[in-house]
Each structure stands twice: as C-alpha cells, then as structure tokens.
Design an enzyme around this catalytic site. Sequence first.
Site, PDB file in Angstrom:
ATOM      1  N   PHE A 138       0.812  -1.222   0.000  1.00 15.68           N
ATOM      2  CA  PHE A 138       0.000   0.000   0.000  1.00 15.68           C
ATOM      3  C   PHE A 138       0.836   1.258   0.000  1.00 15.68           C
ATOM      4  O   PHE A 138       0.359   2.316  -0.415  1.00 15.68           O
ATOM      5  CB  PHE A 138      -0.929   0.015   1.229  1.00 15.68           C
ATOM      6  N   LYS A 145      -1.265  -7.924  -8.630  1.00 14.84           N
ATOM      7  CA  LYS A 145      -2.205  -7.879  -7.514  1.00 14.84           C
ATOM      8  C   LYS A 145      -1.769  -6.745  -6.610  1.00 14.84           C
ATOM      9  O   LYS A 145      -0.876  -6.874  -5.786  1.00 14.84           O
ATOM     10  CB  LYS A 145      -2.203  -9.210  -6.754  1.00 14.84           C
ATOM     11  N   GLU A 189      -5.095  -3.819  -1.696  1.00 13.83           N
ATOM     12  CA  GLU A 189      -6.534  -3.538  -1.694  1.00 13.83           C
ATOM     13  C   GLU A 189      -6.862  -2.249  -0.956  1.00 13.83           C
ATOM     14  O   GLU A 189      -7.990  -1.763  -1.037  1.00 13.83           O
ATOM     15  CB  GLU A 189      -7.290  -4.711  -1.051  1.00 13.83           C
ATOM     16  N   SER A 197       5.871  -6.883   4.022  1.00 12.76           N
ATOM     17  CA  SER A 197       6.462  -7.177   5.321  1.00 12.76           C
ATOM     18  C   SER A 197       7.274  -8.466   5.265  1.00 12.76           C
ATOM     19  O   SER A 197       7.071  -9.315   4.394  1.00 12.76           O
ATOM     20  CB  SER A 197       5.366  -7.307   6.375  1.00 12.76           C
ATOM     21  N   CYS A 253       9.704   1.501   3.443  1.00 14.59           N
ATOM     22  CA  CYS A 253      10.652   0.458   3.846  1.00 14.59           C
ATOM     23  C   CYS A 253      12.067   1.004   3.895  1.00 14.59           C
ATOM     24  O   CYS A 253      12.958   0.372   4.466  1.00 14.59           O
ATOM     25  CB  CYS A 253      10.573  -0.738   2.907  1.00 14.59           C
ATOM     26  N   GLU A 256       9.654  -3.568  13.140  1.00 17.38           N
ATOM     27  CA  GLU A 256       9.437  -2.554  12.106  1.00 17.38           C
ATOM     28  C   GLU A 256       8.119  -1.843  12.422  1.00 17.38           C
ATOM     29  O   GLU A 256       7.041  -2.423  12.309  1.00 17.38           O
ATOM     30  CB  GLU A 256       9.360  -3.187  10.716  1.00 17.38           C
TER      31      GLU A 256
END
Length: 497
Positions: A149, A173, A176, A226, A281, A382
């Site tokens: 995201f 993909k 969402e 992740s 990240c 994280e």
Amino acid sequence: MKTITHWIGGKPVESASGRHGAVYNPATGAQEKQVGFATVDEVDAAVASAKVAFESWGASSLAKRTAILFKYRELLDAHRDEIAELITAEHGKVHSDALGEVARGMEIVELACGISVQLKGELSTQVSTRVDVASIRQPLGVVAGITPFNFPAMVPMWMFPLAIACGNTFVLKPSEKDPSASFRLAELAAEAGLPDGVLNIVQGDKVAVDRILEHPDIEAVSFVGSTPIAKYIQLKAVEHGKRVQALGGAKNHMLVLPDADLDFAADNAINAAYGSAGERCMAVSVVVAVGDTGDELVAKIAERAKNLRIGPGNDPSSEMGPLITREHRDKVASYVASAAEQGAQVVVDGTGYTVDGHEDGFFLGVSLLDKVPLTADAYQDEIFGPVLVVVRAESYDEAIKLINDSRWGNGTAIFTRDGGAARRFQLEVKAGMVGVNVPIPVPVGYHSFGGWKDSLFGDLHVYGNDGVAFYTQGKVITTRWPDPADAGINLGFPSHS
C-alpha cells in the site's frame, strides 16, 4: 459508491465474488470507494489472458515494445498530477511526495525504454575449429507482482514495465487499500498501445495471492511487503516451482559520527524518518548517535519535529499526511507507550494528535524516542510509522556491531566528514543499500534495489540489471558450420582442438 474493478484482457472486469474491501480517505476516515475481491476463477481468467497474449508479445520485436514504452512514458508524464491525486486520496501522503513517487516509478519505465541494450547477447567466435558460442536472454512467460500500500504506483512500476519490456506478460495484484493508482496505470498502458492481455490487474486479498502463488502457468513472482509475508511468498511460490524475488521489512539505521554536521544530520533524520508518515521500507527508523553527539543531536531533531505541519495530503501547506488506516495508526501509537514502559525516554509524543476539521482522519503526530534499549519493541520491530528511535554508542566499532547484529539489512546511512570512516562503513556494514550523507539511498533505475538478511528473500533484487536477469532466462547456443571440404565420421569425445 464507486467500485474499483479488475483489468483483464485490456478492459475493466467486475468481480463476481460478492466480496469487497473498503477504500478509505485517510484524511477524513470516510469510506469513499470499494474494491471487488477476485475469485480463483477471476485470477485464472487474468492468467489465461496473459498466457494467450504471450504467444505474440513474447515474439514481438524490441522495436515494437520500446515504441509502446516510449509512448507510455509520455502519457505518464502528462498524467502525473492525476496519478498523484489518486495516491493522496487513498494513501494519504502529501501531493508533493506522491508526485515524487510517480517520478521514481517513471525511472524504471525509462530503463525499460532502453531494453534493447539490456538484452544484448554475447558471442564468442572460434572457441573451437569453426565453432561459435552465443548467450542470449529470453522471456519467461506469464509473471506476477504483488505490491504494497505504501507506494501504490511506484512499486508496480518497479516490476511490470521491465517485465513486459523483456517480453513477458504480467498479472498484478496491488494492495486492496489503495488500488486506483495501479488501475489507472493499466488504462494508460492500453492507451499507449499495449496489446490486450499483456498487463492484467486482479484486485483482492489472500485468495488472489494464494492462487497466484499456486497457478501452474505463472513462472515468477515479485513481491514487496512485510518480512513475514515475504517469507510466506517465497516458500509458497518455490513449493510450486516459481522463481521468486520477495522484499521484506526493514529497520534502517542512520549512524552519526562526532565529526558530522549535526544540523545537516538533524534535517536529514527528520526527512527520512517522518516523510510519508514513516510508511517507507527505506525510512530511517533508528539514529545511532556516536560519542557525545547524542544530546545535541536529539535536541536538534526534537526542535524540528515539533514544527512539522501535519494535515491532509491535498493541503499544500501539509508536510506530512495521515496513516493508511485507523488500525495501523493505533498500532504505531502503541509502540510509543510501550517504549516508555521498557525504559526509553519519550522526547516528543505524537500520540493523540488530531487535525482540526479532520478529527476522524487517521492522523498521528511524530514521536521521538531517545536512549531506547535494544531489547525494546520499538527497536526490535518494524513500526512503519512516524516514530524515530535514537540509540547511543560509545564508538564506531560499537555502532557498526549494533547495526550488523540487527536481523534487518535493507538500507543504512552514515553521516560524517571523514572519508576514511565512510569508506570503512560502506564495506563493513551488512545491508544491501548504503548512503554516505544520504539518508534514503534508494538506487536510481539502472542500479538494483534490495536488501540483505531478513529484508530480502530470493537471490535477485528488483529493477536494474537484477530485474532484467529475474524476468529473463539465459540460453547458450553452440554452432558449427562445417567446411564443405570436411567429410567422415568421428565418434570420439569432443575436444577443444
């Protein structure tokens, strides 16, 4: 309410699953759209479309592919503001940051435009009498990407432009949580002339992810997200015989030596820790202050942190926007409270922050934690939010050991005026991307992006030369054209004579 659909075979396709995900405006907290979740059959339809398209696209000329990519780059440039607005509306980041995301994604499109150079083969002549050996690279077939995201346009552009330039077809993909940007990227690709089925998008959740990982016609999977999910992606995909590059999480350290310009270091710590609300990240999440620099450096960071302007991403005065969801905001805030309980000093507490007129938005102020124990959750995990951890080290050697002992190895940086110390650091530190007086060392498009240790699963990084290698397979061709004067039979073992 608007529903975001799949993109299969060059057109929008409504989901028939009856399952939907909510798409929020993080600045208001209101659901403004929904996204239809794919069934297994819908994923299969996207793969089937890509498989049919590969028959012609994989055999197409480099000239045709690059002509489309040049047009695509032109369209992206013309629509960059529109794409950035979609990112801001669904992710929440400020418009200038969203524009930067689009620009960095376009770097990979530009790299893909030069794929004819990247795919040049090698030739060795006369390796034996009248024998030549050539090495070439060919596309894999149908490949897939599963993207996060936090960069809904840039990370997809890290993958599909290079994959299709190499002759593959692609199934994406996206997250969402903010699906509109990637859908718009597909529309523009079609407008640029990309044939139907070359790029497909399936919206969805774990059902779609698992089908991608299991589908026998998908040759390779790229992932950014992740670490726990990256591990899962690698194991599941490899189990089904796929090539995998899975980029995981990070805990990026910024080492500040006593000789550093502390104002410069503080400015960069603020930018790297709190930009995009820390949902990067490559964000700096730990500052390692060496020697007696800590108190002064923390004071300078705190002074700047308290003056940051937090508000809706579409407000030009905002420097930082909201987090992606209410649940994520609350989880990030919990680390500030637990850090205090575990022995850290809370210098700046951003929890409980609200924006006038946007009280229901997913806003969180910035937090600064000093003298954080290495055992604290705020150091070990994280956080992926606007929380900056400061730890102290007496020496360079103690600092480099601290960084190298971390299970993460994505990015790191050193701030110093000492060239010898910087050179030693870049060779000794165990991380995939290193900055010297550069806090977020994201490589340009023609170098590859990726970390070490628990930040990468798979052998190859994304984009750059590694990206080309990942999306192609090598073939070596050995040829001999006998002289017409040669004749006879020789059953002996071939020798290099």
